[in-house]
Scaffold this active site. Structure first.
Site, mmCIF file in Angstrom:
data_model
loop_
_atom_site.group_PDB
_atom_site.id
_atom_site.type_symbol
_atom_site.label_atom_id
_atom_site.label_comp_id
_atom_site.label_asym_id
_atom_site.label_seq_id
_atom_site.Cartn_x
_atom_site.Cartn_y
_atom_site.Cartn_z
ATOM 1 N N LYS A 20 -32.443 15.524 47.313
ATOM 2 C CA LYS A 20 -32.718 17.095 47.142
ATOM 3 C C LYS A 20 -34.068 17.225 47.625
ATOM 4 C CE LYS A 20 -29.305 17.882 43.369
ATOM 5 N NZ LYS A 20 -28.687 18.246 41.954
ATOM 6 N N ASP A 40 -29.214 26.915 41.444
ATOM 7 C CA ASP A 40 -28.024 26.106 41.174
ATOM 8 C C ASP A 40 -26.754 27.194 40.900
ATOM 9 O OD1 ASP A 40 -27.067 23.555 41.367
ATOM 10 O OD2 ASP A 40 -28.432 22.763 39.334
ATOM 11 N N GLN A 48 -31.078 19.040 36.209
ATOM 12 C CA GLN A 48 -30.356 18.371 36.575
ATOM 13 C C GLN A 48 -29.016 18.128 35.380
ATOM 14 O OE1 GLN A 48 -30.049 17.276 40.071
ATOM 15 N NE2 GLN A 48 -27.580 15.470 39.773
#
Ligand code: NAP
Length: 287
Positions: free
Chosen positions: A53, A120, A97
């Protein structure tokens, strides 16, 4: 006739080219999109995903800030850090994460991230918005699948869609996003009796179960579009999806490969959400 291969890498590349233009436009107004990535503990797979990412951000001009936090961090400390990032105008997206260490309250973490920086798409506001059509940020993997279908000019409206997998991050949001586009959607999961009875009806079959070769040719309709979200590592180290690609591609009209299908789109949609967040924040600031 063998299926057309849906090239996720090509679409990801084309979309990322467009991102550079949007980032330049923001830059001209003095804004650089910023993404904060919180990596808690030292899970090697998570470190690999975060690395990808960060690299993808750098390639298009998003400033990313990775914070490595110890697995022993307390809930209060982690939530406190998120609150600080919520207030930081240089940060437009906050990504924690997953998975998190067992003692961390994941639900609270996801709800503490401002819905306006939830790139997200896991905050309850954004999840609820998938039901009502008011989502700010869609979760990246299903959002990438929708983009792939659009890019391939595959109609969604009125189609029979079967989603295999009902997780919060892929299967359920996928089903809601396709329902919002007027598909008739069935969701299957591990306890579904006779999976093939459903999959055989699908005009579009999306598979996100994490089970290699779960879908074999007998389970699909001639001409179906097959989207394989699965990423499974085999004992020999190779990566495979949830679909028997060789067999199913003889019967489907279009199919995504693994790797090279849905995977490249997931990170691409994270970039898209982050840039859009910066655009939204800038537009609000101007008014
Ligand atoms: P997950 O949380 O483990 O959920 C798996 C889902 O599949 C569950 O709903 C489960 O049913 C269902 N399932 C399991 N075995 C099944 C079976 N035999 N028949 C029908 N349904 C079955 O996984 P996830 O996070 O959604 O990820 C799914 C797969 O996609 C994994 O391979 C993952 O690595 C991959 N993935 C790829 C990307 C990408 O960018 N390409 C992104 C995210 C995930 P129950 O609910 O009944 O347990």
């Amino acid at each position: 006739m063998p299926a057309r291969i849906i090239d996720g890498r090509a679409l990801a590349k084309a979309m990322r080219g467009g991102f550079v233009t949007r980032i330049e436009a923001l830059g001209a107004e003095g804004v650089t999109p910023g993404l904060a990535v919180l990596l808690i503990g030292d899970d090697p797979a998570s470190a690999v995903y975060v690395g990808r990412k960060v690299k993808a951000c750098a390639a298009v001009g998003i400033a990313s800030f990775t914070e490595r936090l110890p697995a022993s961090i307390s809930n209060a400390e982690l939530l406190g850090r998120i609150v600080e990032l919520n207030a930081d105008p240089a940060i437009h997206g906050i990504l924690v994460q997953l998975p998190l260490p067992a003692h961390i309250d994941m639900a609270r973490v996801l709800e503490t991230i401002s819905a306006d920086k939830d790139v997200d798409g896991f905050h309850l506001y954004n999840v609820g918005g998938l039901v009502t059509g008011t989502t700010v940020f869609s979760p990246c993997t299903p959002y990438g699948v929708v983009k792939l279908l659009e890019y391939e000019n595959i109609p969604i409206e009125g189609q029979n869609v079967v989603v295999v997998g009902a997780s919060n991050i892929v299967g359920k949001p996928m089903a809601l996003m396709l329902m919002a586009r007027d598909a008739t959607v069935s969701i299957c999961h591990a306890k579904t009796r006779d999976l093939a009875q459903y999959t055989i009806l699908a005009d579009i079959l999306v598979v996100a179960a994490g089970v290699p070769r779960l879908i074999v040719p007998q389970m699909i309709k001639h001409g179906a579009v097959v989207i394989d979200v699965g990423i499974n590592r085999l004992p020999d180290g190779s990566i495979t999806g949830d679909v028997d690609f060789e067999g199913v591609s003889q019967k489907a009209s279009a199919i995504t490969p693994v790797p090279g299908g849905v995977g490249p789109m997931t990170v691409t949609m994270l970039l898209d959400n982050t840039i859009r967040s910066a655009e939204r924040a800038h537009a609000l600031h101007r008014h």
